[in-house]
Enzyme design. Structure first.
Site: not given
Length: 683
Positions: A560, A573
């Site tokens: 990501s 995350y």
């Protein structure tokens, strides 16, 4: 109009008969045999009524034949070729002449068997490869057996390579035996005929049924001989575990010349054959029917160890047998090749037999591999039948070579389309039942890869796989990536389904959008277990296979932009994505020596089609940024340099590019798929 209606009916009856015969494996093997019908139609160029023959063209399968798979030819022209036939030494030239006999446009290319169908003086002809018929055709006393079984209604035709001369041979035998309804083609199969389509079909079925009944009534109980101690089938779970343990090594053997996809079966017909002493002699004799050995090669590689042999001993013996196999195949080629022969296509086995375990078969794709295995089972059935009433006596190696390295066969291979970029590659994608993972799996399959869709939900994984095609294209498996046993089970399922593994995509993930003080220990552990630990477990299990295969491979992490971008309220995350990003670097450094490339992809927020966003993450992030959830994608796009929203398909594009041939020298790279987030630029 009446003539057209008759022609249409003739073609319809031919297709219906072909489909009925071809859909029953007792009648013929996949893509084996051909059928024909003769009839009258109007020639648009002259207005005259002419006699045509419709015959199944080159390639295709009787069971699924349609009108487009037929070649339509002027019967007078095909039969007229006899006047210019240059003799058996130059009979291959006649195939090109068929093009000058075609009626109309479209349809399939005429096959080598066209002459047989045209020259037989009956309106409807079937040429089939039934196991029972080939058993008689490969028996040492085949001519005597044919007379004994059929009493003159079916006539023996000595082996001859398919072609114009074989058609002439059958025609002369038919003329000499006007009451015959068909013939046994030595070493090959059967041909039957009739005045009507129904009569031809009855003749075909009667020949096959009568051969089967004779073998059943007169065949000895154990045609493959005595049972070998220790060679019986292992219990189901043990034999499949052993198959998975050796699969990568077996694929390496089959792929020394070029990468192959595999298929595994532990069918009883295979394990029973390998338990009997006769398998040692019979496997060396090889297959006989051209349709068989063109797919299975002239003989298989057979492990000569008992079922419970230790893994290390099995692997060492397989390597030694592979060296011997390659030397034997090269000797076979050298013994029979002429100055005009095509170059040797490869010396690796297409069939590997492991006593107590089963059979691995290989081909350029899954369907080819599976069909090769099905053909070898056909060969086992043929050997059983022939040995039960006589002695199995296939055609000679010289004749096999003439088929395998036939100029016409080489031309057929050269006409095959260029393979897609990921053809022959086997991919495992985690979290692939929805969102980014599903888009990746879909794109990889479209590029020619075999795909295993792994997901927490078996039902969803199987449904997603089914949308990509048959089990020759994709399968679905259940996998919780946080559990090592389930990860290994998913990898084993991949090995048993497709024979190996080339490409792994670590995509499984989830996210909880919370600030540092709101993030619980359980939140932290869950996200790190799924993405950091899960990626580690998947990569570790896959790396063992990739190293054992010795064929290189790819591991891709869907990380990501958050791996490098410090966004708000996202501690767990983002930290686990940073973990994944560094795993890419670490594994690229470690696995490079094995030819394994490890790369990562850093997408921006993928809102549409994302399982993570649909599961509450979208609402959380929208709240953080003060926008409506339905406007989140537009918000993300608005903060990028390109002003474009990122979709699952864009991530899939990056996976295909990273794992394709153009970036074969790239590893350790992180590719942003974020439409340009300046704060996430790699430094």
């Amino acid at each position: 109009m009446a003539t057209k209606a008759v022609a249409t009916k003739t073609v319809e009856q031919l297709i219906e008969r072909s489909n009925r015969l071809g859909s029953d494996p007792r009648n013929t093997n996949y893509a084996g045999g051909n059928t024909s019908a003769k009839g009258r139609a109007k020639d648009p160029a002259s207005g005259e009524t002419v006699e045509l023959i419709w015959v199944k063209g080159s390639g295709g399968d009787l069971g699924t034949l349609t009108e487009s798979g037929l070649a339509a030819l002027r019967l007078d022209r095909v039969r007229g070729l006899e006047a210019v036939y240059p003799g058996v030494e130059r009979e291959d030239e006649m195939v090109a002449a068929f093009d000058y006999c075609l009626h109309g446009s479209g349809g399939a290319a005429p096959s080598i068997d066209t002459a047989m169908h045209a020259l037989v003086e009956k309106p409807h002809v079937d040429h089939l490869h039934p196991d029972a018929g080939i058993a008689i055709a490969t028996a040492a006393d085949g001519p005597e057996l044919t007379e004994r079984i059929y009493g003159g209604k079916v006539v023996w035709v000595p082996w001859r390579r398919p072609g114009f001369q074989l058609g002439l041979d059958i025609r002369e035998i038919q003329r000499a035996n006007p009451d015959a309804v068909g013939c046994i083609l030595g070493g090959h199969g059967i041909t039957a005929w009739g005045e009507t389509s129904a009569e031809a079909e009855r003749s075909s079925r009667w020949i096959i049924r009568t051969a089967s009944a004779y073998l059943k009534q007169h065949g000895k109980a154990e045609p493959f001989g005595r049972a070998l101690q220790g060679y019986g089938a292992l219990p189901p779970a043990k034999r499949r575990a052993k198959a998975a343990a050796i699969a990568a090594h077996v694929r390496a053997i089959a792929s020394a010349d070029r990468p192959m996809v595999g298929h595994f079966t532990d069918a009883k017909v295979v394990t029973d054959f390998l338990e009997r002493a006769g398998h040692r002699r019979l496997t060396e004799l090889g297959t006989s029917c051209p349709d068989h050995f063109l797919r299975t090669k002239v003989k298989p590689l057979v492990l000569d160890l008992p079922a419970d042999a230790p893994l290390e001993k099995v692997l060492a013996r397989l390597r030694a047998l592979h060296e011997r196999y390659r030397a034997d195949y090269a000797a076979y080629y050298d013994a029979h090749a002429t100055k005009d022969s095509p170059a040797m296509r490869g010396a690796d086995p297409a069939i590997v037999l492991v006593p107590g375990v089963g059979m691995f078969s290989f081909g350029k794709d899954k369907q080819t591999a599976r069909v090769a295995g099905e053909f070898y089972i056909n060969a086992i059935n043929v050997m059983r039948g022939a040995e039960s009433v006589s002695t199995y006596t296939p055609i000679s190696d010289a004749e096999k070579f003439r088929i395998e390295y036939w100029a016409l066969e080489e031309a057929k291979l050269q006409r095959q389309p260029k393979p897609r970029p990921h053809a022959g590659r086997i991919a495992l994608v985690t979290g692939a039942a929805s969102g980014i993972g599903r888009a990746i799996a879909t794109r990889l399959a479209a590029e020619g890869a075999c795909v295993v869709i792994a997901d927490l939900s078996l039902e969803k994984a199987q449904a997603a796989a089914a949308e990509l095609g048959s089990a020759d294209v994709a399968i679905g498996v259940q996998c919780d990536v946080t559990k090592a046993a389930e990860v290994q089970a998913a990898v084993d399922a991949t090995l048993l389904a497709f024979g190996g593994l080339d490409l792994v995509v670590n995509n499984a993930g989830l996210s909880l959008s919370r600030s540092l003080l709101e993030t619980t220990e359980a939140d932290w552990d869950l996200q790190h277990d799924v993405m950091a630990k899960g990626s580690f477990l998947v990569s570790r299990a896959a790396a063992r296979v990739l190293i054992d295969q010795g064929m290189g491979g790819d591991i891709v992490y869907i990380s990501s932009k958050n791996a490098v971008f410090a966004g708000p309220n996202n501690i767990a995350y983002s930290a686990t994505k940073a973990d994944q990003a560094h795993q890419v670097r670490l594994l690229a450094a470690e696995l490079g020596q094995h030819g394994v490339r490890v790369n990562g992809i850093n997408p921006d927020g993928v809102v549409r089609g994302s399982g993570i966003f649909a599961g509450g993450w979208g609402a959380s992030r929208a709240k953080v940024y003060g926008v409506k959830e339905e406007e989140l994608g537009k918000y993300y796009a608005g903060r990028t340099l390109l002003g474009l929203e990122v979709l699952p398909e864009h991530v899939a594009n990056a996976v295909v590019a990273l794992t394709g041939p153009e970036l074969s020298h790239t590893t350790g790279l992180h590719v942003p798929v974020d439409s340009g987030v300046a704060a996430a630029f790699l430094r």
